[in-house]
Scaffold this motif. Structure first.
Motif, PDB file in Angstrom:
ATOM      1  N   ALA A 210       0.711  -0.807   0.297  1.00 23.21           N
ATOM      2  CA  ALA A 210       0.089  -0.034  -0.181  1.00 23.21           C
ATOM      3  C   ALA A 210       0.883   1.217  -0.140  1.00 23.21           C
ATOM      4  O   ALA A 210       1.723   1.177   0.595  1.00 23.21           O
ATOM      5  CB  ALA A 210      -1.420  -0.212   1.238  1.00 23.21           C
ATOM      6  N   CYS A 211       0.528   2.056  -0.834  1.00 21.07           N
ATOM      7  CA  CYS A 211       0.720   3.388  -0.818  1.00 21.07           C
ATOM      8  C   CYS A 211       0.197   4.434   0.470  1.00 21.07           C
ATOM      9  O   CYS A 211       1.364   5.815   0.494  1.00 21.07           O
ATOM     10  CB  CYS A 211       1.187   4.325  -1.953  1.00 21.07           C
ATOM     11  SG  CYS A 211      -0.607   4.876  -2.819  1.00 21.07           S
ATOM     12  N   LYS A 212      -0.411   4.348   1.251  1.00 21.29           N
ATOM     13  CA  LYS A 212      -1.363   5.150   2.463  1.00 21.29           C
ATOM     14  C   LYS A 212      -0.725   4.940   3.314  1.00 21.29           C
ATOM     15  O   LYS A 212      -0.181   4.555   3.473  1.00 21.29           O
ATOM     16  CB  LYS A 212      -2.356   4.654   2.054  1.00 21.29           C
ATOM     17  CG  LYS A 212      -2.753   3.228   2.637  1.00 21.29           C
ATOM     18  CD  LYS A 212      -4.153   3.171   3.204  1.00 21.29           C
ATOM     19  CE  LYS A 212      -4.295   1.360   3.913  1.00 21.29           C
ATOM     20  NZ  LYS A 212      -5.862   1.146   3.872  1.00 21.29           N
ATOM     21  N   CYS A 219       7.916   5.694   9.218  1.00 19.10           N
ATOM     22  CA  CYS A 219       8.356   4.300   8.484  1.00 19.10           C
ATOM     23  C   CYS A 219       8.676   3.849   7.675  1.00 19.10           C
ATOM     24  O   CYS A 219       7.958   4.590   6.762  1.00 19.10           O
ATOM     25  CB  CYS A 219       6.402   4.015   8.881  1.00 19.10           C
ATOM     26  SG  CYS A 219       5.436   2.992   8.357  1.00 19.10           S
ATOM     27  N   LEU A 220       9.195   3.390   7.690  1.00 20.38           N
ATOM     28  CA  LEU A 220      10.085   2.044   6.744  1.00 20.38           C
ATOM     29  C   LEU A 220       9.085   1.090   5.922  1.00 20.38           C
ATOM     30  O   LEU A 220       8.399   0.133   6.328  1.00 20.38           O
ATOM     31  CB  LEU A 220      11.435   1.739   7.378  1.00 20.38           C
ATOM     32  CG  LEU A 220      11.860   0.711   5.885  1.00 20.38           C
ATOM     33  CD1 LEU A 220      12.260   1.650   4.807  1.00 20.38           C
ATOM     34  CD2 LEU A 220      12.559  -0.392   6.614  1.00 20.38           C
ATOM     35  N   ARG A 221       8.939   1.307   4.674  1.00 20.55           N
ATOM     36  CA  ARG A 221       7.398   0.603   4.023  1.00 20.55           C
ATOM     37  C   ARG A 221       8.505  -0.771   3.577  1.00 20.55           C
ATOM     38  O   ARG A 221       9.806  -0.508   2.434  1.00 20.55           O
ATOM     39  CB  ARG A 221       6.983   0.622   2.911  1.00 20.55           C
ATOM     40  CG  ARG A 221       6.509   1.947   3.478  1.00 20.55           C
ATOM     41  CD  ARG A 221       5.061   2.526   2.381  1.00 20.55           C
ATOM     42  NE  ARG A 221       4.479   3.593   2.658  1.00 20.55           N
ATOM     43  CZ  ARG A 221       3.195   3.803   3.027  1.00 20.55           C
ATOM     44  NH1 ARG A 221       2.479   3.196   3.224  1.00 20.55           N
ATOM     45  NH2 ARG A 221       2.975   4.620   3.043  1.00 20.55           N
ATOM     46  N   GLU A 252      -4.409   5.859  -7.374  1.00 20.00           N
ATOM     47  CA  GLU A 252      -6.631   5.706  -6.965  1.00 20.00           C
ATOM     48  C   GLU A 252      -7.130   4.779  -6.347  1.00 20.00           C
ATOM     49  O   GLU A 252      -7.692   4.430  -5.280  1.00 20.00           O
ATOM     50  CB  GLU A 252      -6.769   5.951  -8.257  1.00 20.00           C
ATOM     51  CG  GLU A 252      -8.428   5.590  -7.771  1.00 20.00           C
ATOM     52  CD  GLU A 252      -9.061   6.213  -9.520  1.00 20.00           C
ATOM     53  OE1 GLU A 252     -10.253   4.674  -9.693  1.00 20.00           O
ATOM     54  OE2 GLU A 252      -8.829   6.898 -10.364  1.00 20.00           O
ATOM     55  N   GLY A 253      -5.842   2.966  -7.203  1.00 20.70           N
ATOM     56  CA  GLY A 253      -5.973   2.126  -6.235  1.00 20.70           C
ATOM     57  C   GLY A 253      -5.136   2.231  -4.849  1.00 20.70           C
ATOM     58  O   GLY A 253      -5.451   0.773  -3.749  1.00 20.70           O
ATOM     59  N   GLY A 254      -4.346   3.402  -4.115  1.00 16.79           N
ATOM     60  CA  GLY A 254      -3.913   2.457  -2.565  1.00 16.79           C
ATOM     61  C   GLY A 254      -2.470   1.560  -2.853  1.00 16.79           C
ATOM     62  O   GLY A 254      -2.217   1.530  -2.174  1.00 16.79           O
TER      63      GLY A 254
END
Length: 352
Positions: A210-212, A219-221, A252-254
């Motif tokens: 997710a990109c949100k 916060c490391l993704r 748009e889709g996160g």
């Protein structure tokens, strides 16, 4: 595993032959290089050749091939040899030094991501040597972000935050740990490495596609490449237009853009210049399916009769992204003659 081994002395050449024989039995792609005067008949059968390049030429060729390097000799020789080619810890190959007596194995470069530490331990165990590991997380037995990410093929989205996570763990500070994906070893509850917490802290780590934003700015993704983007487009659609529409659809889709692994479409688009160029630019695999294969994909898809008459199937993007299974994350989005959908493959992670 691709390995290149170079030696400079008679003792080093003998050790080189020993290592090449060992790796040949493992099925590795191993090449050994020894000075002409120390070469022995039959060594070519185990992948050893007479060294005819300069050290700089040899080192450069190994880096270009993405081959892990083992120097049998002094550490200083290895340092001088690799110096002009060292660029990026995320991309540089593993570099190790072994003394000609086979007593010590020292990883010099790419200890974690490149796997030099792991290779050093393996090599040392095979020849009865002592591995000399110097990275702080290994020495203290602390979770290493880059090792974990490499093991699970996760994209480290922010190197600065990755360093901060490691620094917090080394200093004994708690770090929040969250994952949208299960681990293979999970039976009851959630697996969590030592030093982490199951609640948000000042510093957090999140395994997600997710990109949100969820756990704050610190916060490391870590992102698995598990998303297939299905695309349909008009003939002659330019690369820039395709890129913009895909990026817009992902937002748009996160969906985090680093999660995209594959671009999928119908086979009549296999020569579409814009799609081909975009796949190369992004490092995405391009898969093109015949209409019959797309029609066989099960699901509730919104079909277009116009598209069906044109290409034989009424919904290209959703069917294409679902052709290998998975979960539909983003339903068909259409704009500027480009249709986009996305599906996520199942991911199971390995514990540290």
């Amino acid at each position: 595993m691709k390995v290149g081994i170079i030696s400079f002395t008679e003792g080093g050449a003998l050790l080189c032959a020993r290592l090449c024989s060992l790796y040949a039995r493992k099925g590795w792609d191993c090449r050994g290089y020894v000075p002409k005067r120390f070469f022995r008949i039959g060594w070519e059968d185990i992948g050893i050749v007479r060294q005819e390049q300069t050290l700089a030429e040899w080192t450069g060729s190994m880096f270009r091939e993405g081959r892990n390097l083992v120097f049998i000799g002094a550490a200083g020789i290895a340092v001088r040899g690799i110096a002009p080619y060292v660029r990026d810890k995320m991309k540089d190959p593993a570099v190790l030094v072994v003394d000609e007596m086979g007593s010590y194995v020292i990883p010099l470069l790419s200890g974690h991501v490149g796997g030099a530490n792991e290779l050093a331990v393996d090599l040392a165990g095979a020849i009865g040597a002592q591995p000399v590991i110097t990275t702080a997380t290994d020495v203290r037995g602390i979770f290493a972000v880059d090792v974990f990410a490499a093991k699970n093929r996760l994209v480290i989205t922010d190197r600065r935050l990755a360093k901060q996570v490691s620094a917090c763990l080394l200093e004994g500070k708690p770090v929040g740990f969250f994952s949208d994906f299960l681990f293979k070893d999970e039976i009851q509850g959630k697996w969590m490495p030592e030093g982490f917490r199951d609640h948000a802290c000042e510093m957090n780590l999140w395994i997600t596609a997710a990109c949100k934003e969820r756990y704050g700015k610190n916060c490391l993704r870590l992102v698995p490449r598990c998303v297939t983007v299905g695309v349909g487009c008009r003939r002659g659609t330019r690369e820039k237009c395709l890129e913009e529409e895909i990026e817009s659809a992902l937002r748009e889709g996160g969906i985090h853009p680093a999660a995209v692994k594959t671009l999928a479409t119908i086979d009549i688009k296999s020569d579409e210049a814009g799609l081909l160029a975009l796949a190369v630019k992004k490092g995405w695999e391009l898969k093109c399916y015949p209409a019959e294969r797309l029609l066989a994909v099960e699901g509730d898809f919104k079909e277009s009769e116009f598209v069906r008459r044109k290409v034989g199937v009424g919904n290209v993007c959703e069917r294409a992204c679902m052709a290998e299974g998975g979960r539909l994350m983003l339903h068909k989005r259409s704009k500027n003659g480009v249709t986009v959908a996305a599906a996520q493959a199942q991911v199971q992670l390995e514990t540290f």
